[in-house]
Design an enzyme around this catalytic site. Sequence first.
Site, PDB file in Angstrom:
ATOM      1  N   ASP A 142      -2.259  10.073  -9.911  1.00 22.89           N
ATOM      2  CA  ASP A 142      -2.185   9.066 -10.973  1.00 22.89           C
ATOM      3  C   ASP A 142      -0.751   8.909 -11.482  1.00 22.89           C
ATOM      4  O   ASP A 142      -0.276   7.802 -11.720  1.00 22.89           O
ATOM      5  CB  ASP A 142      -3.106   9.442 -12.133  1.00 22.89           C
ATOM      6  CG  ASP A 142      -4.579   9.238 -11.778  1.00 22.89           C
ATOM      7  OD1 ASP A 142      -4.860   8.624 -10.736  1.00 22.89           O
ATOM      8  OD2 ASP A 142      -5.433   9.702 -12.563  1.00 22.89           O
TER       9      ASP A 142
ATOM     10  N   HIS B  77      -5.593  14.758  -8.253  1.00 18.36           N
ATOM     11  CA  HIS B  77      -5.626  13.364  -8.700  1.00 18.36           C
ATOM     12  C   HIS B  77      -4.720  13.114  -9.907  1.00 18.36           C
ATOM     13  O   HIS B  77      -4.267  11.983 -10.110  1.00 18.36           O
ATOM     14  CB  HIS B  77      -7.063  12.954  -9.024  1.00 18.36           C
ATOM     15  CG  HIS B  77      -7.920  12.829  -7.794  1.00 18.36           C
ATOM     16  ND1 HIS B  77      -7.905  11.702  -7.002  1.00 18.36           N
ATOM     17  CD2 HIS B  77      -8.791  13.694  -7.217  1.00 18.36           C
ATOM     18  CE1 HIS B  77      -8.744  11.859  -5.988  1.00 18.36           C
ATOM     19  NE2 HIS B  77      -9.293  13.071  -6.097  1.00 18.36           N
TER      20      HIS B  77
ATOM     21  N   GLU C 184      -4.486   2.576  -4.331  1.00 17.55           N
ATOM     22  CA  GLU C 184      -3.031   2.578  -4.173  1.00 17.55           C
ATOM     23  C   GLU C 184      -2.509   1.225  -3.701  1.00 17.55           C
ATOM     24  O   GLU C 184      -1.395   1.124  -3.190  1.00 17.55           O
ATOM     25  CB  GLU C 184      -2.618   3.680  -3.187  1.00 17.55           C
ATOM     26  CG  GLU C 184      -3.050   3.476  -1.756  1.00 17.55           C
ATOM     27  CD  GLU C 184      -4.433   4.014  -1.441  1.00 17.55           C
ATOM     28  OE1 GLU C 184      -4.672   4.355  -0.281  1.00 17.55           O
ATOM     29  OE2 GLU C 184      -5.267   4.095  -2.369  1.00 17.55           O
TER      30      GLU C 184
ATOM     31  N   ASP D  41       0.856  -1.176   0.000  1.00 14.34           N
ATOM     32  CA  ASP D  41       0.000   0.000   0.000  1.00 14.34           C
ATOM     33  C   ASP D  41       0.902   1.239   0.000  1.00 14.34           C
ATOM     34  O   ASP D  41       1.840   1.324   0.791  1.00 14.34           O
ATOM     35  CB  ASP D  41      -0.894  -0.002   1.241  1.00 14.34           C
ATOM     36  CG  ASP D  41      -1.965   1.070   1.158  1.00 14.34           C
ATOM     37  OD1 ASP D  41      -3.025   0.788   0.586  1.00 14.34           O
ATOM     38  OD2 ASP D  41      -1.732   2.181   1.667  1.00 14.34           O
TER      39      ASP D  41
ATOM     40  N   ASN E 121      -3.105  13.100  -3.185  1.00 23.10           N
ATOM     41  CA  ASN E 121      -4.277  13.539  -3.943  1.00 23.10           C
ATOM     42  C   ASN E 121      -4.834  14.844  -3.403  1.00 23.10           C
ATOM     43  O   ASN E 121      -5.236  15.729  -4.170  1.00 23.10           O
ATOM     44  CB  ASN E 121      -5.356  12.450  -3.893  1.00 23.10           C
ATOM     45  CG  ASN E 121      -5.068  11.311  -4.846  1.00 23.10           C
ATOM     46  OD1 ASN E 121      -4.435  11.493  -5.879  1.00 23.10           O
ATOM     47  ND2 ASN E 121      -5.526  10.116  -4.500  1.00 23.10           N
TER      48      ASN E 121
END
Length: 533
Positions: free
Chosen positions: A209, A205, A235, A192, A200
Amino acid sequence: MRPPGGVTAARSLVPALGELPDAEATATLARILGAIEEYVYTGEFLPDHRYRLIFAGPCRERFLGMSVDEARTAIWAQYVHPADVDVFDAAHASAYASGRLDVEYRMVGADGVTRWVRDRGRVRHEGEHRFLDGSILDVTAVHAAREELEAARVDAHRLAHTDELTGVPNRRALPALLAAFDDAPLGVLSLDVDRFKQVNDLYGHVAGDAALVVMAARLSEALRSRDRIVRMGGEEFLLLLHGVADETALVDLAERIRLRVSEAPARVGDVELPLTVSIGATFAPPGRDFDELLVVADRYLYAAKRAGRNRVRSAALDRADEEAGEEGSDSLRIATAMAGAAAAVEGLPDDHLVAVSLLAARVARRLDASSHQVLRCRLAGLLHDVGKLRVPATVLTKPGALDAEEWALVQRHPEHGEQLVAAVPELAPVAAIVRHHHERWDGAGYPDGRAGAAIPLEARIVAAADAWHAMVSDRPYRGALPLTVALAELDAAAGGQFDPAVVVALRSVVAEPREGDPKLGRRSAVRASVAAS
């Protein structure tokens, strides 16, 4: 057998054409022949297994890519695609016995064009003679459509099983990936990305990404050739490690991957985003239920998050902590905090002292040291340079060579470290190890010039682990040394700088076959392998 209806109808028209003027009859016949798509033929199977063409209808020249006159004498079988000759021969041999022919194959015409054809026919008997009445249709367009359809199906399957953002397999691909692992032992890493929500929230975002794309690329680069990566969603990633020998090897690989991710920030436009991962690791011999493995890996992932992130948790590490006991856990927390301060002053990467600590513990285990000695190696690996807190930062970060006075200041750091460590009751047992980690096996070290077994074993181990990690890590003044060079320097120092037995144990820990995996590159493999516990 009568030829197909279209051809029969064409033949029935031929007598009527004689009633038309020559020019009009010729044009009409040309139109009729041009409309015929099939080539009809009659041949005879001869007793000596040869085949003789008796009748060849219109269109033969189209399939052979030549003129009508050339097609009259051309041997059909000679234009069958080389890859389909066996199919062609087998179909005709079967037709001889069964009485029916239905086969598709390719023709390579004299014009260089490859055409798919469907060849259908029936065998009829007249006395002792066997005749094959057949028709051939160009099915090239059909095959092209089939290929396009199959390509579209494959592409749709790929898209359905591939994460659109990162390009790695997604959760739907898991069954197929697991099936390819046959009966080999399996390591599962549940990963993770740490503090990803903050990325974010702070940068948007789009930046998030981009960071995930970088993360997937780094994870893929860190894997060995038969390992696989899956993006489970958000994630979260899953790594499937093929043929892992045991839990120690699993943790080794997990630490290598963790370091590979965090070795540099992800650059997104003008922003540099630090990347770290928390990893839950579990190992199973062949046959264990995968869903159970996934649950265990996720449990250790959450444990890694709770323990502070950017770390690996597994059953093997839990056992090591249990061996260390509550007192050991407290000591490690304090030592980790002090090590972070020392690394910051010297400008070292955050993971350097942690890597030395874990490597020293592994070497100690390889030497069959007691659990208390292993714990002391972990603590001393973290604390061996803590005395540099008392060395002026201008000396530690000086870009050029040190003068005699500055070097004398640096050489005092083992003594300073001993004093700092001894002042903390939980760490006092490793104060002597910190003092002697720059002693040499041959007695030429400092601060006390001890030699051989007079140097605490843990200090001998930490000295070798520290030197190894320095050799295989990038430093501002040089790049990491290749594996062969680092091993050669390690061997050369045995019996002089280092305890020969410690060198043998260290070598067995770091020089394992997985480091030669061509997908990693030698330098990255070595740098990562030393960080495992």
